[in-house]
Write a protein that holds these residues in place. Structure first.
Motif, PDB file in Angstrom:
ATOM      1  N   MET A   1      33.479  91.651  48.707  1.00 23.21           N
ATOM      2  CA  MET A   1      33.181  92.728  47.786  1.00 23.21           C
ATOM      3  C   MET A   1      34.227  92.586  46.717  1.00 23.21           C
ATOM      4  SD  MET A   1      31.898  96.045  48.463  1.00 23.21           S
ATOM      5  CE  MET A   1      32.317  97.561  47.773  1.00 23.21           C
ATOM      6  N   SER A   2      35.405  92.124  46.696  1.00 19.82           N
ATOM      7  CA  SER A   2      36.532  92.120  45.703  1.00 19.82           C
ATOM      8  C   SER A   2      35.879  91.008  44.672  1.00 19.82           C
ATOM      9  CB  SER A   2      37.713  91.794  46.412  1.00 19.82           C
ATOM     10  OG  SER A   2      37.891  90.570  46.762  1.00 19.82           O
ATOM     11  N   GLN A   3      35.369  90.078  45.119  1.00 17.43           N
ATOM     12  CA  GLN A   3      34.851  88.967  43.932  1.00 17.43           C
ATOM     13  C   GLN A   3      34.020  89.431  43.286  1.00 17.43           C
ATOM     14  OE1 GLN A   3      37.063  86.406  44.474  1.00 17.43           O
ATOM     15  NE2 GLN A   3      35.411  85.029  44.099  1.00 17.43           N
ATOM     16  N   ASP A   4      33.090  90.405  43.722  1.00 17.14           N
ATOM     17  CA  ASP A   4      32.049  91.009  42.523  1.00 17.14           C
ATOM     18  C   ASP A   4      32.793  91.820  41.474  1.00 17.14           C
ATOM     19  OD1 ASP A   4      30.057  90.001  44.145  1.00 17.14           O
ATOM     20  OD2 ASP A   4      29.384  91.635  45.046  1.00 17.14           O
ATOM     21  N   TYR A   5      33.927  92.496  42.027  1.00 19.56           N
ATOM     22  CA  TYR A   5      34.446  93.572  40.814  1.00 19.56           C
ATOM     23  C   TYR A   5      35.179  92.401  39.707  1.00 19.56           C
ATOM     24  CZ  TYR A   5      34.461  97.423  43.786  1.00 19.56           C
ATOM     25  OH  TYR A   5      33.984  98.672  44.479  1.00 19.56           O
ATOM     26  N   LYS A   6      35.593  91.212  40.293  1.00 22.50           N
ATOM     27  CA  LYS A   6      35.853  90.289  39.151  1.00 22.50           C
ATOM     28  C   LYS A   6      34.477  90.152  38.090  1.00 22.50           C
ATOM     29  CE  LYS A   6      39.454  88.250  41.792  1.00 22.50           C
ATOM     30  NZ  LYS A   6      39.995  86.859  42.339  1.00 22.50           N
ATOM     31  N   LYS A   7      33.576  90.166  38.512  1.00 30.16           N
ATOM     32  CA  LYS A   7      32.322  90.153  37.390  1.00 30.16           C
ATOM     33  C   LYS A   7      32.419  91.201  36.508  1.00 30.16           C
ATOM     34  CE  LYS A   7      29.798  87.305  40.531  1.00 30.16           C
ATOM     35  NZ  LYS A   7      28.540  87.113  41.395  1.00 30.16           N
ATOM     36  N   LEU A   8      33.255  92.528  36.511  1.00 32.03           N
ATOM     37  CA  LEU A   8      32.997  93.498  35.746  1.00 32.03           C
ATOM     38  C   LEU A   8      34.257  93.172  34.763  1.00 32.03           C
ATOM     39  CD1 LEU A   8      32.559  96.511  37.959  1.00 32.03           C
ATOM     40  CD2 LEU A   8      30.938  95.208  36.612  1.00 32.03           C
ATOM     41  N   GLU A   9      34.088  93.478  33.341  1.00 28.87           N
ATOM     42  CA  GLU A   9      34.984  93.501  32.292  1.00 28.87           C
ATOM     43  C   GLU A   9      35.846  94.533  32.354  1.00 28.87           C
ATOM     44  OE1 GLU A   9      35.435  92.439  27.876  1.00 28.87           O
ATOM     45  OE2 GLU A   9      33.584  91.723  28.652  1.00 28.87           O
ATOM     46  N   LYS A  10      34.981  95.736  31.924  1.00 25.86           N
ATOM     47  CA  LYS A  10      35.658  97.110  31.856  1.00 25.86           C
ATOM     48  C   LYS A  10      34.768  98.180  31.919  1.00 25.86           C
ATOM     49  CE  LYS A  10      34.644  96.638  26.983  1.00 25.86           C
ATOM     50  NZ  LYS A  10      35.011  96.825  25.543  1.00 25.86           N
ATOM     51  N   ILE A  11      35.562  99.254  32.077  1.00 26.14           N
ATOM     52  CA  ILE A  11      34.705 100.611  32.219  1.00 26.14           C
ATOM     53  C   ILE A  11      35.302 101.487  30.939  1.00 26.14           C
ATOM     54  CG2 ILE A  11      34.456 102.854  33.433  1.00 26.14           C
ATOM     55  CD1 ILE A  11      34.310 101.218  35.946  1.00 26.14           C
ATOM     56  N   PHE A  81      35.847 102.875  39.600  1.00 21.38           N
ATOM     57  CA  PHE A  81      34.338 102.525  40.002  1.00 21.38           C
ATOM     58  C   PHE A  81      33.955 103.010  41.412  1.00 21.38           C
ATOM     59  CE2 PHE A  81      31.077  99.704  41.544  1.00 21.38           C
ATOM     60  CZ  PHE A  81      30.228  99.877  40.508  1.00 21.38           C
ATOM     61  N   GLN A  82      35.135 102.656  42.389  1.00 22.59           N
ATOM     62  CA  GLN A  82      34.696 103.139  43.673  1.00 22.59           C
ATOM     63  C   GLN A  82      34.642 104.639  44.009  1.00 22.59           C
ATOM     64  OE1 GLN A  82      38.147 101.229  45.628  1.00 22.59           O
ATOM     65  NE2 GLN A  82      36.690  99.484  46.227  1.00 22.59           N
ATOM     66  N   LYS A  83      35.674 105.420  43.330  1.00 18.92           N
ATOM     67  CA  LYS A  83      35.265 106.865  43.382  1.00 18.92           C
ATOM     68  C   LYS A  83      33.997 107.281  42.757  1.00 18.92           C
ATOM     69  CE  LYS A  83      38.169 108.899  40.182  1.00 18.92           C
ATOM     70  NZ  LYS A  83      39.234 109.406  39.678  1.00 18.92           N
ATOM     71  N   LEU A  84      33.526 106.703  41.554  1.00 24.89           N
ATOM     72  CA  LEU A  84      32.565 106.983  41.111  1.00 24.89           C
ATOM     73  C   LEU A  84      31.368 106.917  41.822  1.00 24.89           C
ATOM     74  CD1 LEU A  84      31.219 107.835  38.095  1.00 24.89           C
ATOM     75  CD2 LEU A  84      30.682 105.480  37.899  1.00 24.89           C
ATOM     76  N   VAL A  85      31.228 105.832  42.314  1.00 30.99           N
ATOM     77  CA  VAL A  85      29.920 105.516  43.228  1.00 30.99           C
ATOM     78  C   VAL A  85      30.176 106.213  44.637  1.00 30.99           C
ATOM     79  CG1 VAL A  85      28.993 103.710  44.523  1.00 30.99           C
ATOM     80  CG2 VAL A  85      29.403 103.435  42.507  1.00 30.99           C
ATOM     81  N   SER A 153      24.984  95.147  44.371  1.00 31.29           N
ATOM     82  CA  SER A 153      25.870  94.702  45.262  1.00 31.29           C
ATOM     83  C   SER A 153      27.232  95.604  45.513  1.00 31.29           C
ATOM     84  CB  SER A 153      26.116  93.113  45.093  1.00 31.29           C
ATOM     85  OG  SER A 153      26.837  92.923  44.097  1.00 31.29           O
ATOM     86  N   LEU A 154      27.553  96.012  44.256  1.00 34.03           N
ATOM     87  CA  LEU A 154      28.729  96.820  44.306  1.00 34.03           C
ATOM     88  C   LEU A 154      28.465  98.412  44.808  1.00 34.03           C
ATOM     89  CD1 LEU A 154      30.076  95.908  40.711  1.00 34.03           C
ATOM     90  CD2 LEU A 154      31.190  95.507  42.943  1.00 34.03           C
TER      91      LEU A 154
END
Length: 160
Positions: A1-11, A81-85, A153-154
């Motif tokens: 799961m933490s690997q997928d967050y590395k695919k995000l650049e920014k919010i 992101f976690q709080k949003l979802v 996946s996120l």
């Protein structure tokens, strides 16, 4: 799961002040309260975005603050992101999922929230102004289909 967050650049979180900027006590009371609320929501102080040019039809002067912007990266981005979802989107009234059309060709997901009071940090009794947010989630490098798979996946709730 933490690997997928590395695919995000920014919010990027944007707030357009619109009609509120023409109120008489805007720069004294309304703007500081909106900045404070947005700081509580994102965990980071927002940038003020001034108007680039004057537009007489909108009674707008160049240099007047017309919006706020926050760019989140790394840990703050993951936490937001976690709080949003997990917290915010389920609290939105009549929420049935995000449309797939919200993901553009570059893979960016843009979500509009009409009322910021769905965030848990906001105390509705002391809120002075009501504003909406635009949240753009930017992946590192991917097209639309890969991005939709990444967001699924996120845990982003898409419409069926």
């Amino acid at each position: 799961m933490s690997q997928d967050y590395k695919k995000l650049e920014k919010i990027v979180v944007n707030v357009g002040l619109g009609r509120a900027s023409s109120l008489p006590s805007f720069s004294d009371k309304v703007l500081p309260s909106i900045i404070e609320e947005l700081s509580a929501i994102t965990g980071q102080k927002p940038q003020t975005r001034p108007a680039k040019q004057s537009i007489a039809g909108f009674k707008l002067r160049a240099g007047t603050v017309i919006g706020l912007k926050v760019t989140l990266r790394k840990k703050r981005m993951r936490d937001f992101f976690q709080k949003l979802v997990n917290v915010v989107l389920p609290r939105v009234r009549d929420f049935r999922g995000i449309k797939r059309e919200a993901v553009d060709v570059g893979g960016n997901l843009t979500i509009g929230i009409k009322e910021y009071v769905v965030f848990p940090e906001v105390n509705t009794e002391i809120a002075k102004a009501n504003f909406g947010l635009e949240i753009t989630i930017v992946p590192r490098e991917c097209d639309r289909e890969k991005a939709i798979g990444l967001y699924k996946s996120l845990g982003v709730p898409f419409q069926r």
